[in-house]
Design a protein around this motif. Structure first.
Motif, PDB file in Angstrom:
ATOM      1  N   GLN A 334       0.824  -1.204   0.000  1.00  0.00           N
ATOM      2  CA  GLN A 334       0.000   0.000   0.000  1.00  0.00           C
ATOM      3  C   GLN A 334       0.863   1.261   0.000  1.00  0.00           C
ATOM      4  OE1 GLN A 334      -3.374   0.244  -0.183  1.00  0.00           O
ATOM      5  NE2 GLN A 334      -3.534  -1.978  -0.399  1.00  0.00           N
ATOM      6  N   ASP A 335       2.128   1.099   0.277  1.00  0.00           N
ATOM      7  CA  ASP A 335       3.052   2.227   0.367  1.00  0.00           C
ATOM      8  C   ASP A 335       3.717   2.432  -0.993  1.00  0.00           C
ATOM      9  OD1 ASP A 335       5.048   4.083   0.931  1.00  0.00           O
ATOM     10  OD2 ASP A 335       5.644   3.127   2.817  1.00  0.00           O
ATOM     11  N   VAL A 336       3.424   3.554  -1.635  1.00  0.00           N
ATOM     12  CA  VAL A 336       3.970   3.815  -2.970  1.00  0.00           C
ATOM     13  C   VAL A 336       5.490   3.872  -2.940  1.00  0.00           C
ATOM     14  CG1 VAL A 336       3.877   6.339  -2.788  1.00  0.00           C
ATOM     15  CG2 VAL A 336       3.714   5.243  -5.042  1.00  0.00           C
ATOM     16  N   ARG A 337       6.087   4.215  -1.802  1.00  0.00           N
ATOM     17  CA  ARG A 337       7.540   4.261  -1.702  1.00  0.00           C
ATOM     18  C   ARG A 337       8.150   2.872  -1.854  1.00  0.00           C
ATOM     19  NH1 ARG A 337       7.837   7.169   4.016  1.00  0.00           N
ATOM     20  NH2 ARG A 337       6.287   5.508   4.329  1.00  0.00           N
ATOM     21  N   VAL A 338       7.462   1.862  -1.339  1.00  0.00           N
ATOM     22  CA  VAL A 338       7.926   0.488  -1.500  1.00  0.00           C
ATOM     23  C   VAL A 338       7.882   0.094  -2.976  1.00  0.00           C
ATOM     24  CG1 VAL A 338       7.418  -1.931  -0.979  1.00  0.00           C
ATOM     25  CG2 VAL A 338       7.280  -0.199   0.829  1.00  0.00           C
ATOM     26  N   ARG A 339       6.775   0.422  -3.641  1.00  0.00           N
ATOM     27  CA  ARG A 339       6.640   0.058  -5.054  1.00  0.00           C
ATOM     28  C   ARG A 339       7.660   0.804  -5.912  1.00  0.00           C
ATOM     29  NH1 ARG A 339       1.181   1.145  -3.597  1.00  0.00           N
ATOM     30  NH2 ARG A 339       0.951   2.787  -5.174  1.00  0.00           N
ATOM     31  N   GLN A 340       7.911   2.065  -5.594  1.00  0.00           N
ATOM     32  CA  GLN A 340       8.911   2.825  -6.335  1.00  0.00           C
ATOM     33  C   GLN A 340      10.310   2.258  -6.111  1.00  0.00           C
ATOM     34  OE1 GLN A 340       8.100   6.751  -4.812  1.00  0.00           O
ATOM     35  NE2 GLN A 340       6.633   7.242  -6.438  1.00  0.00           N
ATOM     36  N   ALA A 387      21.234   0.747  -4.929  1.00  0.00           N
ATOM     37  CA  ALA A 387      21.543   1.637  -3.808  1.00  0.00           C
ATOM     38  C   ALA A 387      20.396   2.603  -3.554  1.00  0.00           C
ATOM     39  CB  ALA A 387      22.833   2.410  -4.105  1.00  0.00           C
ATOM     40  N   LYS A 388      19.818   3.124  -4.620  1.00  0.00           N
ATOM     41  CA  LYS A 388      18.683   4.032  -4.488  1.00  0.00           C
ATOM     42  C   LYS A 388      17.490   3.310  -3.864  1.00  0.00           C
ATOM     43  CE  LYS A 388      16.166   7.752  -5.375  1.00  0.00           C
ATOM     44  NZ  LYS A 388      16.367   9.036  -4.641  1.00  0.00           N
ATOM     45  N   ALA A 389      17.243   2.073  -4.289  1.00  0.00           N
ATOM     46  CA  ALA A 389      16.142   1.293  -3.733  1.00  0.00           C
ATOM     47  C   ALA A 389      16.319   1.096  -2.236  1.00  0.00           C
ATOM     48  CB  ALA A 389      16.047  -0.055  -4.443  1.00  0.00           C
ATOM     49  N   ASN A 390      17.517   0.742  -1.825  1.00  0.00           N
ATOM     50  CA  ASN A 390      17.776   0.532  -0.394  1.00  0.00           C
ATOM     51  C   ASN A 390      17.651   1.829   0.392  1.00  0.00           C
ATOM     52  OD1 ASN A 390      18.637  -2.336   0.360  1.00  0.00           O
ATOM     53  ND2 ASN A 390      19.801  -2.000  -1.524  1.00  0.00           N
ATOM     54  N   GLN A 391      18.124   2.911  -0.190  1.00  0.00           N
ATOM     55  CA  GLN A 391      18.014   4.206   0.482  1.00  0.00           C
ATOM     56  C   GLN A 391      16.557   4.584   0.707  1.00  0.00           C
ATOM     57  OE1 GLN A 391      19.761   7.441  -1.726  1.00  0.00           O
ATOM     58  NE2 GLN A 391      18.872   9.009  -0.393  1.00  0.00           N
ATOM     59  N   GLU A 395      14.805   5.074   4.385  1.00  0.00           N
ATOM     60  CA  GLU A 395      14.169   6.337   4.758  1.00  0.00           C
ATOM     61  C   GLU A 395      12.692   6.152   5.098  1.00  0.00           C
ATOM     62  OE1 GLU A 395      14.959   8.836   1.430  1.00  0.00           O
ATOM     63  OE2 GLU A 395      17.052   9.247   2.009  1.00  0.00           O
ATOM     64  N   ALA A 396      12.071   5.144   4.500  1.00  0.00           N
ATOM     65  CA  ALA A 396      10.651   4.885   4.782  1.00  0.00           C
ATOM     66  C   ALA A 396      10.450   4.050   6.041  1.00  0.00           C
ATOM     67  CB  ALA A 396      10.003   4.188   3.580  1.00  0.00           C
ATOM     68  N   ASP A 404      18.523 -10.867   8.879  1.00  0.00           N
ATOM     69  CA  ASP A 404      18.350 -12.058   8.047  1.00  0.00           C
ATOM     70  C   ASP A 404      18.267 -11.744   6.553  1.00  0.00           C
ATOM     71  OD1 ASP A 404      15.863 -10.884   7.867  1.00  0.00           O
ATOM     72  OD2 ASP A 404      14.727 -12.688   8.395  1.00  0.00           O
ATOM     73  N   GLY A 405      18.458 -10.474   6.207  1.00  0.00           N
ATOM     74  CA  GLY A 405      18.428 -10.082   4.802  1.00  0.00           C
ATOM     75  C   GLY A 405      17.073  -9.666   4.297  1.00  0.00           C
ATOM     76  N   VAL A 406      16.041  -9.744   5.146  1.00  0.00           N
ATOM     77  CA  VAL A 406      14.685  -9.369   4.752  1.00  0.00           C
ATOM     78  C   VAL A 406      14.200  -8.244   5.656  1.00  0.00           C
ATOM     79  CG1 VAL A 406      12.317 -10.152   4.380  1.00  0.00           C
ATOM     80  CG2 VAL A 406      14.230 -11.732   3.989  1.00  0.00           C
ATOM     81  N   ARG A 407      13.780  -7.170   5.053  1.00  0.00           N
ATOM     82  CA  ARG A 407      13.267  -6.031   5.822  1.00  0.00           C
ATOM     83  C   ARG A 407      11.922  -6.368   6.449  1.00  0.00           C
ATOM     84  NH1 ARG A 407      15.835  -1.161   4.291  1.00  0.00           N
ATOM     85  NH2 ARG A 407      17.288  -1.411   2.526  1.00  0.00           N
ATOM     86  N   GLU A 408      11.531  -5.536   7.442  1.00  0.00           N
ATOM     87  CA  GLU A 408      10.231  -5.735   8.087  1.00  0.00           C
ATOM     88  C   GLU A 408       9.419  -4.453   8.028  1.00  0.00           C
ATOM     89  OE1 GLU A 408      12.893  -5.986  10.755  1.00  0.00           O
ATOM     90  OE2 GLU A 408      13.542  -7.943   9.959  1.00  0.00           O
TER      91      GLU A 408
END
Length: 585
Positions: A334-340, A387-391, A395-396, A404-408
């Motif tokens: 639902q978060d457009v920042r994740v999709r971007q 790098a941009k994706a991770n940044q 920030e979000a 474990d390599g997977v964000r939450e």
């Protein structure tokens, strides 16, 4: 899902953008696709595919059974219930439409031999062919056309055909061969509408009192007025259609065509080599070179309007369809920042190289470059930048707190960014697994995990829409020449119908879509279409990884006369080509 490849599908349009933008010429009374005086242009002549044996078919020679391979089966024989390209294969041969569209997007006569538009730009008159017959022997009349438009217009949904009746005001049948269609105002995509709405026999379909009965009808006889009629059908295995040799306009040269379903692409390729099938869409580009080395097989590579897509479940609770909606998408989507961020994490060129072996170009939107000026080429796509994706995710607030390599999810370590991922295993059997592995590894670099669930087309449709019981799906579409032919699937009104895949909703986008429907000024409509694509690119309900080139192969020792276009447009399984081929002598 208009012709999921689908795609395809399907099916749908106009080649010259002026025609694609539809509507009446200023002060004119002749349809944009008609010649002066209202007479429609002649049907296209067949052009033999380069490399086909010369002088191998005697003048006027015909007959034979053309066998076409497929890796998926039709999902329905009912045009009000089916969505897959494999269903459109059959409908395009069994049914007629008022007008037809050639491979370059030019209109030519179909059931209507002449047509014109009044000066008001909203009233269209059609003169039907004399001698057109339904496959059961009854004559086709204007009442059938009126019934078809009225029935579908009266329903809330009728699969992918419903939207061809929007803005319809009335349909009249003043005599058996004349139909008058009136819209509430000038409509932009009339060629697409009139060439895509299958005309159904009133004497069969009037038996259904409501939408439920009509859409539940199995239609196993598939009675139409097209150049082929269904002779035998075994769901999941094959469909055999015989030629209507006295068809009023499109009499086939062959005797019959069989669509045979194979369990996987390898088996289909082998069937082409051994002569069990005569033509197929190449399931994976890894076999192109070996097929090109076969002396009796011709491989054609050309442009098309198909696209592959990755779509996210972004439906919101307020838009969740009542009764049928599960709406279980991962909350992070639902978060457009994740999709971007995921758009930045997607290496489109890597997918093109790994899946298509270079035979494609990066995707951008639901409009393809083959759709002319309607394609918003000026838009800047998300650069592949891990790098941009991770940044952006940092920030979000999407952290990997346990390493474990997977964000939450922010503030909820128990909810990792692990997304359910599916593709139609029957339709994309040859490249589906490889595509998943490449995408999984790309997104993993941004701390997002994909978990694969393989589903066939029917099962995937069931979880997709309007259930919205998924996270991420990879599928595809077959678009038409009209640049708006796929843009309607992302409108809010399509969420409960089963056409919207992502559940995307935007008041801004909806308003632009409604405006372009009735904007017949070419430049203004192009501007609106580009704005719509900009909105979708900003909001990312879709990632379009690529536009693949069409790759098809046929047995050059079996049939000749395949229709190709000088601009490279390729669709050997199109009705135009199938009625033109003849057996090799």
């Amino acid at each position: 899902m208009p012709q999921k490849t689908l795609l395809a599908t399907a099916l749908l349009l106009l080649a010259l953008l002026l025609a694609a933008c539809g509507g009446a010429p200023a002060g004119g009374t002749t349809a944009p696709s008609a010649e002066p005086g209202g007479a429609a242009p002649a049907a296209p002549e067949a052009t033999a595919a380069p490399g086909a044996p010369e002088a191998t078919a005697a003048p006027g020679a015909g007959g034979g059974t053309l066998r076409i391979g497929r890796t998926a089966a039709p999902d329905s024989l009912n045009p009000g219930a089916g969505y897959l390209t494999e269903s459109f294969d059959l409908w395009d041969l069994a049914y007629d439409t008022l007008i037809r569209i050639d491979l370059k997007g030019n209109a030519y006569p179909g059931l209507a031999r002449e047509w014109s538009v009044a000066e008001d730009g909203r009233t269209w008159s059609f003169k039907l062919a004399e001698g057109a017959m339904w496959h059961d022997g009854q004559p086709v009349t204007s009442e059938d056309v009126k019934f078809t438009f009225d029935m579908i217009n009266g329903f809330e949904a009728f699969a992918l055909l419903k939207d061809y009746t929007t803005l319809l005001e009335s349909v009249a049948a003043p005599n058996p061969t004349t139909v008058v269609v009136t819209f509430s105002g000038p409509v932009a995509n009339t060629d697409e509408r009139f060439s895509s709405l299958y005309i159904l026999p009133k004497h069969i379909w009037e038996a259904f009192p409501d939408e439920t009965a009509a859409t539940e009808f199995e239609n196993l006889a598939l009675i139409g007025s097209g150049p082929f009629k269904l002779a035998e059908y075994k769901p999941g295995e094959f469909a055999r259609l015989t030629a209507v040799k006295d068809h009023y306009a499109d009499a086939p040269k062959i005797d019959e065509v069989i669509y045979r379903v194979f369990g996987n692409g390898d088996a289909m390729v082998q069937a082409l080599r051994t002569g069990e099938v005569d033509m197929m869409e190449v399931p994976t580009n890894t076999v192109v070179r070996s097929l090109q080395a076969e002396p009796t097989i011709k491989v054609e590579i050309g442009s098309g309007r198909d696209l592959s897509d990755i779509f996210f479940n972004v439906v919101t609770p307020e838009n969740c369809p009542p009764d049928v909606g599960v709406c279980s998408g991962h909350p992070a989507l639902q978060d457009v920042r994740v999709r971007q961020a995921l758009a930045h994490a997607t290496d489109k060129q890597g997918l093109i190289d790994g899946i298509l072996l270079g035979l494609g170009e990066p995707g951008l939107s639901l409009v393809t470059p083959a759709q002319g000026e309607g394609f918003a080429s000026e838009l800047q796509d998300y650069a592949f930048d891990v790098a941009k994706a991770n940044q952006m995710l940092d920030e979000a607030g999407y952290a990997d707190s346990d390493g474990d390599g997977v964000r939450e999810m922010p503030g909820d370590p128990s909810k990792p960014l692990t997304f359910r991922y599916s593709y139609p295993s029957d339709q994309m059997a040859s490249d589906g697994q490889r595509f998943y592995e490449l995408l999984r590894d790309q997104w993993k670099q941004a701390g997002v995990e994909l978990k694969l669930t393989q589903l066939d087309g029917d099962a995937l449709t069931a979880v997709c829409c309007p259930a919205f019981d998924y996270d991420v799906i990879r599928w595809g579409w077959g678009a038409g020449v009209d640049p708006a032919s796929l843009l309607y699937i992302t409108t809010t009104e399509q969420i409960p119908t089963g056409v919207s895949e992502a559940g995307y909703s935007s008041a801004e986008y909806d308003a632009l879509f409604q405006e372009q429907q009735v904007t017949v000024d070419k430049a203004k409509r192009i501007e609106l279409l580009h704005k719509m694509q900009a909105v979708l690119l900003r909001d990312v309900p879709y990632i379009i990884p690529y536009y693949a080139q069409n790759v098809e192969a046929y047995r050059s020792d079996r049939f000749t006369g395949w229709v190709l276009e000088s601009d490279g447009r390729l669709a050997l399984s199109d009705r135009i080509s199938i009625i033109a081929v003849t057996p090799v002598k």
